[in-house]
Design a protein around this motif. Structure first.
Motif, mmCIF file in Angstrom:
data_model
loop_
_atom_site.group_PDB
_atom_site.id
_atom_site.type_symbol
_atom_site.label_atom_id
_atom_site.label_comp_id
_atom_site.label_asym_id
_atom_site.label_seq_id
_atom_site.Cartn_x
_atom_site.Cartn_y
_atom_site.Cartn_z
ATOM 1 N N LEU A 265 -5.262 5.580 1.043
ATOM 2 C CA LEU A 265 -5.741 5.229 -0.301
ATOM 3 C C LEU A 265 -7.259 5.173 -0.350
ATOM 4 N N ASP B 165 -12.366 10.788 -4.848
ATOM 5 C CA ASP B 165 -12.507 10.710 -6.307
ATOM 6 C C ASP B 165 -13.956 10.398 -6.715
ATOM 7 N N LYS C 118 1.831 1.856 -3.602
ATOM 8 C CA LYS C 118 0.632 2.242 -4.337
ATOM 9 C C LYS C 118 0.252 3.685 -4.024
ATOM 10 N N LEU C 119 0.346 4.075 -2.757
ATOM 11 C CA LEU C 119 0.023 5.454 -2.362
ATOM 12 C C LEU C 119 0.973 6.440 -3.024
ATOM 13 N N GLN C 120 2.247 6.109 -3.025
ATOM 14 C CA GLN C 120 3.247 6.993 -3.642
ATOM 15 C C GLN C 120 2.987 7.146 -5.134
ATOM 16 N N GLU C 121 2.705 6.034 -5.806
ATOM 17 C CA GLU C 121 2.441 6.070 -7.251
ATOM 18 C C GLU C 121 1.191 6.885 -7.553
ATOM 19 N N THR C 122 0.167 6.724 -6.727
ATOM 20 C CA THR C 122 -1.093 7.435 -6.938
ATOM 21 C C THR C 122 -0.932 8.935 -6.761
ATOM 22 N N LEU C 123 -0.208 9.335 -5.726
ATOM 23 C CA LEU C 123 -0.073 10.749 -5.404
ATOM 24 C C LEU C 123 0.889 11.494 -6.327
ATOM 25 N N TYR D 134 0.822 -1.215 0.000
ATOM 26 C CA TYR D 134 0.000 0.000 0.000
ATOM 27 C C TYR D 134 0.855 1.263 0.000
ATOM 28 N N LEU E 30 -8.614 8.643 -0.454
ATOM 29 C CA LEU E 30 -8.437 9.225 -1.786
ATOM 30 C C LEU E 30 -9.473 8.686 -2.769
ATOM 31 N N GLU E 31 -9.750 7.392 -2.673
ATOM 32 C CA GLU E 31 -10.779 6.796 -3.545
ATOM 33 C C GLU E 31 -12.148 7.390 -3.263
ATOM 34 N N LYS F 192 1.556 11.038 -9.490
ATOM 35 C CA LYS F 192 1.239 11.053 -10.919
ATOM 36 C C LYS F 192 1.274 12.470 -11.478
#
Length: 234
Positions: free
Chosen positions: A225, A232, A165-170, A162, A228-229, A172
């Motif tokens: 995460l 969205d 995943k959090l780093q990749e999501t933020l 996670y 954030l979902e 972008k």
């Protein structure tokens, strides 16, 4: 509670009555308990067999039900389905830690809640079911217990890391500062629980807990995460 009574309780919980209870007795016996006594069988050999039974059952199911998926996609999905975390989720549903026979020393150091011990025990139980009931029975049992995990794996909805995943999501849309702070810990040294918060650009976005710092950080990232979902979707 006597061990035989515990086995009966677990049989009711998982919906399997063993013809030969020796299989499930061994499946529930950790090596730490066997080390204290002579001629006591423990579950590591059953884990070995159960891993193969699980792999075959999931492989066959994916092959037969997802003809549109490539070999690479099926391999990735299978890895997510049979991983330690997925097996641990099954163990949690069964409250499996309660039923494992282990040494007092192992128990005092948190063995009943240890992810690896519970996941390995699930594999041993699958082997016990296979030996007692046969391949068709255990395949059906496996699919019933992992059907939600299978669907999530096929739809790429399972995340093991996670924090990444959090780093990749933020990040972008550019650099974002992510900081994990240990807020407190409690309990004796052999059973210490950690609490962590994750800050995104200095704002707390998630809180988590776990029996290691790594586990508590992953838990806080998972909550972030989810938030954030939810944002969205609004």
């Amino acid at each position: 509670m006597l061990f035989n009574n515990l086995i009966g309780e677990l049989e009711n919980k998982i919906g399997v009555k063993f013809n030969n209870r020796k299989y499930i007795e061994v499946a529930l016996t950790h090596s730490s308990y066997a080390n204290q006594y002579k001629n006591v069988k423990f579950n590591e050999r059953l884990e070995f067999l159960g891993d193969s039974v699980l792999q075959l059952s999931i492989t066959e199911y994916l092959f037969n039900h997802y003809e549109d998926k490539t070999e690479g996609e099926l391999t990735k999905a299978r890895a997510l389905i049979v991983c330690e975390n997925s097996l641990y989720e099954i163990a949690r549903k069964w409250s499996l830690g309660k039923y494992i026979k282990m040494s007092k020393g192992e128990e005092l150091t948190g063995g009943r809640d240890r992810v690896s011990i519970q996941a390995d025990c699930v594999e041993a139980i699958l082997a016990a079911i296979y030996l007692d009931k046969g391949i068709e029975f255990v395949e059906k049992f496996i699919i019933e217990n992992l059907k939600d995990t299978i669907e999530k794996a096929i739809n790429n909805e399972i995340v093991l890391d996670y924090k990444t995943k959090l780093q990749e999501t933020l990040q972008k849309n550019g650099e974002v500062t992510i900081v994990y702070n240990l807020t407190k810990f409690e309990g004796p040294p052999h059973r210490r629980k950690f609490y962590t918060e994750v800050l995104i650009d200095n704002s707390v976005m998630g809180n988590g807990e776990g029996y290691s710092k790594k586990e508590s950080e992953q838990s806080s990232a998972k909550e972030a995460l989810k938030k954030l979902e939810d944002l969205d979707e609004k």
